[in-house]
Enzyme design. Sequence first.
Site, mmCIF file in Angstrom:
data_model
loop_
_atom_site.group_PDB
_atom_site.id
_atom_site.type_symbol
_atom_site.label_atom_id
_atom_site.label_comp_id
_atom_site.label_asym_id
_atom_site.label_seq_id
_atom_site.Cartn_x
_atom_site.Cartn_y
_atom_site.Cartn_z
ATOM 1 C CG HIS A 122 -2.011 -0.978 1.466
ATOM 2 N ND1 HIS A 122 -2.054 -1.777 2.425
ATOM 3 C CD2 HIS A 122 -3.070 -1.087 0.536
ATOM 4 C CE1 HIS A 122 -3.089 -2.743 2.161
ATOM 5 N NE2 HIS A 122 -3.612 -2.056 0.967
ATOM 6 C CB CYS A 181 -3.435 -1.568 8.633
ATOM 7 S SG CYS A 181 -2.266 -1.422 7.954
#
Length: 254
Positions: free
Chosen positions: A162, A249
């Site tokens: 990511h 996250c």
Amino acid sequence: MRFILAIVRTPCPEMVDGLTTADLGKPEYEKALRQHARYVQVLENLDLEVVVLPPDKKFPDSIFVEDTALLTPKGAVITRPGAPSRRGETAAIRKTLTTYFENIRNIKAPGTVDAGDIMQVESHFYIGLSERTNHSGAQQMIKTLDELGYSASTIPLKSMLHLKSGAAYLGNNLLAVAGELIDHPEFAHFEQIKITAEESYAANCLSINGSILMPAGYSVTRAAFQKTGHPVIEIDLSEFRKLDGGLSCLSLRF
Ligand code: CIR
């Protein structure tokens, strides 16, 4: 911006079977629970109200709530996660967000977006194009953000999971960067803390209400963060790292 609320999800025992590319072995569930509890405590100590969702054994990766939605003061966007095994995570998050947001939009097929690919810098959003976030998803997100009054642009990624695996905005035009995002032309106008390859996991950090939260065990990066003058808070996240999960996250924040 000052954060007032965070949403997290307690790990389920099935988390040990979460998606991963890391070669670090299986997470220890009990240890992950302790690390998660400390994460919650750190957020509470920074004056956030923390909504703790119950474990969801249907989805081993459901602890990584950040990927399922993008939250902004003007509205929320429910994503469509790139990994098929994670798509079903959004239903419960949508339900939770209706308590806090009137304006909830959605990413639709064939678009995919993991919000771990989205980094907010003031009123601009950088969107990583990755194996999880595709062109259609990014374009839908850009259009939606434009309607909400924000600007956005894409950054194609080569090998990172990511965008926020390798970049974090720390405020005051300061960016922490690692790996392929070091010396990236899109970030040329930022002051940068460049994180070494050995400590690249620490690039996924968070600036929350004046403090910098980072994973424990990365002393060179910690020293660089301490030089900013902000309090630095370390959290041991070894068990989440085994699942490619970083510090950001584990929560949705606004
Ligand atoms: C996954 O592969 O989807 C999870 N095991 C890790 C997700 C980490 N999320 C993030 O970096 N935003």
